[in-house]
Design a protein around this motif. Structure first.
Motif, PDB file in Angstrom:
ATOM      1  N   MET A   1      -5.940  -1.825  11.970  1.00 57.73           N
ATOM      2  CA  MET A   1      -6.268  -2.382  13.282  1.00 57.73           C
ATOM      3  C   MET A   1      -5.922  -1.371  14.377  1.00 57.73           C
ATOM      4  N   ILE A   2      -6.846  -1.196  15.300  1.00 53.20           N
ATOM      5  CA  ILE A   2      -6.632  -0.277  16.416  1.00 53.20           C
ATOM      6  C   ILE A   2      -5.901  -1.013  17.525  1.00 53.20           C
ATOM      7  N   GLY A   3      -4.828  -0.407  18.019  1.00 46.63           N
ATOM      8  CA  GLY A   3      -4.041  -1.039  19.069  1.00 46.63           C
ATOM      9  C   GLY A   3      -3.367  -0.012  19.951  1.00 46.63           C
ATOM     10  N   LEU A   4      -2.272  -0.435  20.537  1.00 44.60           N
ATOM     11  CA  LEU A   4      -1.578   0.428  21.488  1.00 44.60           C
ATOM     12  C   LEU A   4      -1.035   1.696  20.832  1.00 44.60           C
ATOM     13  N   ALA A   5      -0.650   1.612  19.563  1.00 45.33           N
ATOM     14  CA  ALA A   5      -0.094   2.787  18.875  1.00 45.33           C
ATOM     15  C   ALA A   5      -1.087   3.938  18.864  1.00 45.33           C
ATOM     16  N   GLN A   6      -2.365   3.646  18.615  1.00 46.10           N
ATOM     17  CA  GLN A   6      -3.376   4.712  18.597  1.00 46.10           C
ATOM     18  C   GLN A   6      -3.614   5.291  19.997  1.00 46.10           C
ATOM     19  N   VAL A   7      -3.538   4.445  21.019  1.00 42.98           N
ATOM     20  CA  VAL A   7      -3.679   4.935  22.390  1.00 42.98           C
ATOM     21  C   VAL A   7      -2.528   5.878  22.731  1.00 42.98           C
ATOM     22  N   TYR A   8      -1.314   5.524  22.307  1.00 42.26           N
ATOM     23  CA  TYR A   8      -0.163   6.388  22.548  1.00 42.26           C
ATOM     24  C   TYR A   8      -0.325   7.730  21.827  1.00 42.26           C
ATOM     25  N   VAL A   9      -0.858   7.704  20.615  1.00 39.63           N
ATOM     26  CA  VAL A   9      -1.075   8.956  19.883  1.00 39.63           C
ATOM     27  C   VAL A   9      -2.057   9.851  20.634  1.00 39.63           C
ATOM     28  N   LEU A  10      -3.131   9.254  21.149  1.00 37.63           N
ATOM     29  CA  LEU A  10      -4.105  10.027  21.922  1.00 37.63           C
ATOM     30  C   LEU A  10      -3.459  10.640  23.153  1.00 37.63           C
ATOM     31  N   ALA A  11      -2.646   9.857  23.869  1.00 36.70           N
ATOM     32  CA  ALA A  11      -1.953  10.380  25.044  1.00 36.70           C
ATOM     33  C   ALA A  11      -0.952  11.460  24.637  1.00 36.70           C
ATOM     34  N   GLY A  12      -0.260  11.245  23.518  1.00 33.82           N
ATOM     35  CA  GLY A  12       0.694  12.242  23.051  1.00 33.82           C
ATOM     36  C   GLY A  12       0.033  13.566  22.723  1.00 33.82           C
ATOM     37  N   LEU A  13      -1.119  13.507  22.077  1.00 32.71           N
ATOM     38  CA  LEU A  13      -1.847  14.740  21.766  1.00 32.71           C
ATOM     39  C   LEU A  13      -2.265  15.466  23.041  1.00 32.71           C
ATOM     40  N   THR A  14      -2.667  14.704  24.043  1.00 38.90           N
ATOM     41  CA  THR A  14      -3.087  15.304  25.306  1.00 38.90           C
ATOM     42  C   THR A  14      -1.920  16.016  25.985  1.00 38.90           C
ATOM     43  N   PHE A  15      -0.767  15.345  26.074  1.00 42.99           N
ATOM     44  CA  PHE A  15       0.391  15.972  26.709  1.00 42.99           C
ATOM     45  C   PHE A  15       0.934  17.133  25.885  1.00 42.99           C
ATOM     46  N   THR A  16       0.779  17.074  24.569  1.00 43.12           N
ATOM     47  CA  THR A  16       1.166  18.211  23.737  1.00 43.12           C
ATOM     48  C   THR A  16       0.322  19.430  24.069  1.00 43.12           C
ATOM     49  N   ALA A  17      -0.976  19.206  24.231  1.00 44.33           N
ATOM     50  CA  ALA A  17      -1.859  20.310  24.613  1.00 44.33           C
ATOM     51  C   ALA A  17      -1.477  20.876  25.969  1.00 44.33           C
ATOM     52  N   PHE A  18      -1.145  19.993  26.928  1.00 39.59           N
ATOM     53  CA  PHE A  18      -0.725  20.467  28.251  1.00 39.59           C
ATOM     54  C   PHE A  18       0.545  21.321  28.138  1.00 39.59           C
TER      55      PHE A  18
END
Length: 312
Positions: A1-18
């Motif tokens: 099930m897609i939920g908040l955990a996957q959204v956090y992972v996407l945000a985490g990947l973005t900030f890691t790239a930054f």
């Protein structure tokens, strides 16, 4: 099930790239401060639920220390200013279509995903849809504009560097509101308001609630921080329990009343001070001054709407 955990992972990947791009940006004299700041945000996205209250508290203190003691610098990268100007001239207002993909996807997904509860967490459909909209806009922009693969991340980093620590101010202030609510500030405010609101006056309670949301938002800088306090002080005990108001209307329009306060305060730095800095305005409060004429009548309308719509 897609939920908040996957959204956090996407945000985490973005900030890691930054963080990684900041570390490689030799033109930024404070690149390692930026790297640490965005890197810590990535850690909070990836592992915030496993760090616990104490660990997250230390992480927040580290963020404050980086932003307050050394500060963040502005990096370079992405496309040149001349290239951005040329693209804007060539594509014109059609570029805003990419921005519209995000709210359109969020709205459509909010209604559509509720029909598939096994696939998407029903409590998080809006956030999941919003994240999906960002991804779709990114893909559409890549197909249409054909930038170099690193350009979207570089441009995102450049924008976040320009905004700086104010980019996470809403989350910080929302957390502050929760702390105030747990500390009983709402009960104290409610006791004080009981001496001001005429006994048995629904209109007086609604006015106090709406004005309180706006004023607390102006002090705290964010309606999400003001809402727990005013809900505990007036919203729940008076408007909802005593006068049988509709909780959805009281809460939703109460937040809109709070947003009127957001328009009138420099404490909402990410909304009112950062734009002035990005536009290099001489008056740092120019945005606030321009918005007061809209905020005050809008606040009156929101208070009236609560009074007319929320009660049987």
């Amino acid at each position: 099930m897609i939920g908040l955990a996957q959204v956090y992972v996407l945000a985490g990947l973005t900030f890691t790239a930054f963080a990684l791009l900041s570390a490689r940006d030799a033109s930024n004299p404070r690149r390692f401060a930026n790297t640490g700041f965005w890197g810590l945000l990535a850690v909070s996205m990836f592992a915030g639920d496993r760090l616990g209250d104490f660990g997250n508290g230390l992480l927040v203190l580290a963020l404050v220390a980086i932003a307050g003691l050394r500060g963040l610098g502005k990096g370079t990268g992405g496309s040149a200013a001349e290239e951005r100007a040329a693209n804007a001239e060539r594509h014109g207002n059609r570029l805003f279509l990419l921005a519209l993909v995000i709210p359109a996807t969020a709205l459509a997904g909010t209604f559509l995903f509720k029909q598939f509860p096994a696939a998407v967490d029903a409590k998080q459909v809006t956030l999941v849809s919003l994240a999906l909209g960002v991804v779709l806009a990114l893909v559409a922009g890549a197909i249409w504009l054909r930038p170099a693969p690193s350009v979207p991340l570089q441009e995102g980093r450049r924008l976040m560097d320009a905004v700086g620590w104010a980019g996470i101010l809403p989350q910080m202030l929302a957390s502050l509101g929760a702390v105030f609510a747990l500390a009983g500030v709402g009960d104290v405010v409610g006791a004080l308001m009981a001496d001001v609101i005429p006994a048995g006056s629904l209109l007086g309670a609604v006015i106090a609630y709406g004005l309180g949301m706006a004023l607390f938002t102006m002090v705290m800088g964010n309606a999400f921080a003001a809402f727990p306090v005013m809900a505990a002080a007036i919203g729940l005990p008076l408007l909802i329990h005593q006068y049988q108001g509709d909780p959805a209307i009281v809460s939703a329009i109460g937040m809109l009343a709070g947003f009127c306060g957001t328009l009138m305060t420099p404490m909402a730095a990410n909304f009112n001070i950062v734009p002035a800095a990005l536009l290099e305005l001489d008056d740092r409060n120019a945005v606030v001054k321009a918005q007061i004429g809209t905020a005050l009548p809008l606040l009156i309308v929101n208070i009236a709407l609560i009074y007319w719509l929320a009660f049987p």
